[in-house]
Scaffold this motif. Structure first.
Motif, PDB file in Angstrom:
ATOM      1  N   UNK A 156      40.079  42.280  36.201  1.00  0.00           N
ATOM      2  CA  UNK A 156      39.240  43.193  36.984  1.00  0.00           C
ATOM      3  C   UNK A 156      39.683  43.219  38.441  1.00  0.00           C
ATOM      4  N   UNK A 157      39.879  44.405  38.960  1.00  0.00           N
ATOM      5  CA  UNK A 157      40.315  44.569  40.345  1.00  0.00           C
ATOM      6  C   UNK A 157      39.273  43.963  41.288  1.00  0.00           C
ATOM      7  N   UNK A 158      39.779  43.241  42.273  1.00  0.00           N
ATOM      8  CA  UNK A 158      38.907  42.596  43.247  1.00  0.00           C
ATOM      9  C   UNK A 158      38.715  41.122  42.980  1.00  0.00           C
ATOM     10  N   UNK A 159      38.832  40.727  41.705  1.00  0.00           N
ATOM     11  CA  UNK A 159      38.618  39.328  41.334  1.00  0.00           C
ATOM     12  C   UNK A 159      39.916  38.613  40.962  1.00  0.00           C
ATOM     13  N   UNK A 160      40.941  39.354  40.571  1.00  0.00           N
ATOM     14  CA  UNK A 160      42.161  38.693  40.108  1.00  0.00           C
ATOM     15  C   UNK A 160      43.021  38.250  41.287  1.00  0.00           C
ATOM     16  N   UNK A 161      43.680  37.114  41.109  1.00  0.00           N
ATOM     17  CA  UNK A 161      44.515  36.536  42.147  1.00  0.00           C
ATOM     18  C   UNK A 161      45.725  37.428  42.415  1.00  0.00           C
ATOM     19  N   UNK A 162      46.276  37.373  43.635  1.00  0.00           N
ATOM     20  CA  UNK A 162      47.430  38.225  43.968  1.00  0.00           C
ATOM     21  C   UNK A 162      48.608  38.041  43.023  1.00  0.00           C
ATOM     22  N   UNK A 163      48.899  36.801  42.649  1.00  0.00           N
ATOM     23  CA  UNK A 163      50.055  36.556  41.782  1.00  0.00           C
ATOM     24  C   UNK A 163      49.829  37.083  40.368  1.00  0.00           C
ATOM     25  N   UNK A 164      48.555  37.187  39.971  1.00  0.00           N
ATOM     26  CA  UNK A 164      48.225  37.763  38.671  1.00  0.00           C
ATOM     27  C   UNK A 164      48.455  39.271  38.702  1.00  0.00           C
ATOM     28  N   UNK A 165      47.941  39.931  39.737  1.00  0.00           N
ATOM     29  CA  UNK A 165      48.063  41.379  39.810  1.00  0.00           C
ATOM     30  C   UNK A 165      49.484  41.861  40.012  1.00  0.00           C
ATOM     31  N   UNK A 166      50.278  41.121  40.803  1.00  0.00           N
ATOM     32  CA  UNK A 166      51.628  41.583  41.132  1.00  0.00           C
ATOM     33  C   UNK A 166      52.678  41.127  40.138  1.00  0.00           C
ATOM     34  N   UNK A 167      52.519  39.914  39.591  1.00  0.00           N
ATOM     35  CA  UNK A 167      53.562  39.336  38.741  1.00  0.00           C
ATOM     36  C   UNK A 167      53.095  39.009  37.333  1.00  0.00           C
ATOM     37  N   UNK A 168      51.800  39.173  37.059  1.00  0.00           N
ATOM     38  CA  UNK A 168      51.285  38.795  35.747  1.00  0.00           C
ATOM     39  C   UNK A 168      51.292  37.302  35.524  1.00  0.00           C
ATOM     40  N   UNK A 169      51.286  36.518  36.607  1.00  0.00           N
ATOM     41  CA  UNK A 169      51.375  35.064  36.495  1.00  0.00           C
ATOM     42  C   UNK A 169      49.983  34.473  36.270  1.00  0.00           C
ATOM     43  N   UNK A 170      49.844  33.706  35.193  1.00  0.00           N
ATOM     44  CA  UNK A 170      48.565  33.109  34.831  1.00  0.00           C
ATOM     45  C   UNK A 170      48.644  31.596  34.992  1.00  0.00           C
ATOM     46  N   UNK A 171      47.838  31.054  35.896  1.00  0.00           N
ATOM     47  CA  UNK A 171      47.696  29.610  36.060  1.00  0.00           C
ATOM     48  C   UNK A 171      46.217  29.302  36.276  1.00  0.00           C
ATOM     49  N   UNK A 172      45.893  28.028  36.265  1.00  0.00           N
ATOM     50  CA  UNK A 172      44.508  27.635  36.525  1.00  0.00           C
ATOM     51  C   UNK A 172      44.065  28.052  37.921  1.00  0.00           C
ATOM     52  N   UNK A 173      45.016  28.084  38.872  1.00  0.00           N
ATOM     53  CA  UNK A 173      44.658  28.451  40.248  1.00  0.00           C
ATOM     54  C   UNK A 173      44.229  29.912  40.354  1.00  0.00           C
ATOM     55  N   UNK A 174      44.602  30.726  39.372  1.00  0.00           N
ATOM     56  CA  UNK A 174      44.113  32.100  39.354  1.00  0.00           C
ATOM     57  C   UNK A 174      42.617  32.164  39.115  1.00  0.00           C
ATOM     58  N   UNK A 175      42.116  31.329  38.193  1.00  0.00           N
ATOM     59  CA  UNK A 175      40.664  31.236  37.981  1.00  0.00           C
ATOM     60  C   UNK A 175      39.961  30.728  39.229  1.00  0.00           C
ATOM     61  N   UNK A 176      40.599  29.786  39.929  1.00  0.00           N
ATOM     62  CA  UNK A 176      40.009  29.248  41.157  1.00  0.00           C
ATOM     63  C   UNK A 176      39.831  30.366  42.182  1.00  0.00           C
ATOM     64  N   UNK A 177      40.843  31.232  42.303  1.00  0.00           N
ATOM     65  CA  UNK A 177      40.748  32.381  43.212  1.00  0.00           C
ATOM     66  C   UNK A 177      39.545  33.250  42.831  1.00  0.00           C
ATOM     67  N   UNK A 178      39.434  33.589  41.557  1.00  0.00           N
ATOM     68  CA  UNK A 178      38.317  34.423  41.098  1.00  0.00           C
ATOM     69  C   UNK A 178      36.982  33.751  41.387  1.00  0.00           C
ATOM     70  N   UNK A 179      36.931  32.439  41.185  1.00  0.00           N
ATOM     71  CA  UNK A 179      35.699  31.700  41.464  1.00  0.00           C
ATOM     72  C   UNK A 179      35.331  31.816  42.939  1.00  0.00           C
TER      73      UNK A 179
END
Length: 489
Positions: A351-374
């Motif tokens: 969802x736009x606004x909640x996803x981490x920059x590296x997820x939106x630009x590179x499709x990179x999924x890590x635990x730190x992406x959830x931390x960003x959303x949190x």
């Protein structure tokens, strides 16, 4: 006494459970899941006369029979309270076979023995547990059990359960046929519709025993719906139960119909409580909700050998039970990681606004992406501003807006105005300090670089400290438990 020595980092209980625990005759619920307990499960627990719940999942009990094929599971089902409704012993390293006297637990509505080392044949007496007929909370998956799950016929009774042996990746013992879901929702009428999701709709239903459920029906005409259903099943088969994760009661998987039967959350979503008219939350309620969400994410990221990244955390995926406890839901685009600090890539947008920059630009999924959303969810919860709010344009974002207010000492200008009151109020300063601490944590969670973000263990520990200080400052004490429970987080 060796039991319940808290780990200062993970805030988990370690050691053994003392046998004296059985000397609490009025204990109704015994909940010690998700800790680092070992040794014997005391037999005295199973002799308490009015106990209704025993939840010890995700521990490492180490006393096993020497020959598990010839010795029963080291639990006495024979003497258990007839009031017992719930047994949760998932992921406890238990060995042995399931004794036939398990069928004597006439009040049982949930039994979870999945992810253990059980062996032998599933006893036919399981078929006598008729309170499981609709609730379908019977999970024996991920063991070495053999033989079909059959039903014993009582005298004068016909075996007519309308259930199928599960063949999905969830490995549940039974799944209800489509007709059960239709009956529960009065044919999926508009009056039972709770809301629409990304790949389908959610309906409120009532099972034949009166239990209220939510039934998530996937719209198989939508691209990605099949994959989303399979992903949720896969994720849920890898998640050992946690109090702050939505519980899946069962699934229905047929060629033209796929659905998940979930616990019904009567207080709806966090999104509703933030934005709907006539709904409001105070500071402590918001803190408690976010602590629950952080506990769920901490468990997904660090509490199991295969980390899980939710990938789509937002207020509409945070559901509230009748006690306003929060449960993270919707694992339709979640990802399993390989362990440690590993990562994976995806083409699925969150969802736009909640996803981490590296997820939106590179499709990179890590635990730190959830931390960003949190972190974004924390900001939204205390500002009542969505990250897509029209006031955020150009380079200004919710994250930057909050960070700027912290730098300028102007946190009162961005937080929800209903939370602080007027400056003359006795607790104004304590509230302002609490909100400033929360927002500093949120900014730390949502740093642009993944390496600069805190992890969920740190975020959870910080939130708990903020809550303790806030309670001390405004009330001089701590919250008291509302019921007769032992619950260690």
């Amino acid at each position: 006494m060796q039991a319940c020595k808290a780990d200062p980092v993970l805030r988990r209980c370690a050691g053994t459970i003392p046998n004296e625990i059985g000397h609490l005759p009025r204990l109704e619920e015994f909940v010690l899941g998700g800790n680092n307990l070992s040794g014997l499960i005391p037999t005295s627990i199973f002799n308490m006369s009015i106990i209704s719940m025993i939840s010890l999942d995700s521990n490492q009990f180490s006393a096993f029979p020497s020959n598990p094929l010839k010795a029963p599971l080291p639990i006495s089902f024979r003497n258990l309270s007839t009031l017992l409704e719930t047994i949760e012993l998932s992921n406890c390293s238990l060995r042995g076979y399931i004794p036939n006297d398990i069928g004597n637990l006439s009040s049982l509505t949930l039994i979870a023995l999945d992810y253990n080392l059980l062996s032998g044949t599933i006893p036919t007496s399981v078929g006598r547990l008729h309170n499981l007929q609709d609730i379908m909370q019977l999970d024996l998956s991920s063991n070495s059990l053999i033989g079909p799950l059959s039903e014993e016929k009582e005298k004068g009774e016909s075996c007519n359960r309308d259930y199928l042996l599960a063949s999905t990746s969830m490995e549940k013992s039974f799944i209800p046929r489509t007709s059960k879901c239709e009956c529960a929702t009065n044919g999926f009428t508009e009056s039972s519709l709770l809301g629409d999701g990304g790949f389908g709709s959610v309906y409120k239903g009532t099972l034949s025993d009166g239990m209220e459920v939510a039934i998530k029906v996937f719209n198989l005409q939508l691209e990605g719906a099949f994959a989303s259903f399979d992903t949720e099943c896969e994720m849920l088969s890898n998640i050992i139960r946690h109090r702050n994760l939505i519980k899946v009661i069962s699934c229905c998987s047929q060629i033209d119909f796929k659905a998940l039967v979930l616990n019904y959350m009567p207080n709806g979503s966090l999104d509703k409580w933030l934005y709907f008219q006539n709904f409001s939350l105070d500071i402590l309620q918001r803190l408690n909700i976010l602590i629950d969400v952080a506990s769920a994410l901490e468990y997904l990221h660090h509490g199991y050998e295969t980390p899980i990244v939710h990938c789509d955390l937002k207020p509409s995926n945070i559901l509230l039970d009748d006690d306003m406890g929060a449960h993270v839901a919707d694992f339709g685009i979640a990802k399993l990681l390989g362990g440690g600090d590993s990562m994976t890539r995806t083409m699925t947008l969150a969802t736009i606004g909640y996803m981490a920059p590296e997820y939106g630009m590179e499709g990179m999924v890590t635990r730190r992406g959830d931390v960003y959303s949190f972190g974004i969810v924390v900001m939204e919860t205390f500002t009542r501003r969505k990250p897509t709010d029209e006031i955020f344009a150009g380079e200004m974002s919710l994250k930057q807006w909050v960070a700027n207010s912290l730098d300028a000492g102007a946190i009162v200008k961005v937080v929800d105005a209903t939370l602080l009151g007027i400056e003359e109020d006795h607790d104004f300063v304590s509230k302002r300090e609490c909100l400033s601490s929360v927002m500093r944590l949120a900014v730390g969670c949502s740093a642009e670089s993944p390496e600069e973000r805190v992890n969920m263990q740190e975020a959870l520990a910080t939130l708990k400290k903020i809550k303790i200080k806030f309670l001390k400052d405004v009330g001089g004490g701590v919250e008291q438990p509302s019921s007769s429970r032992i619950r260690i987080f």
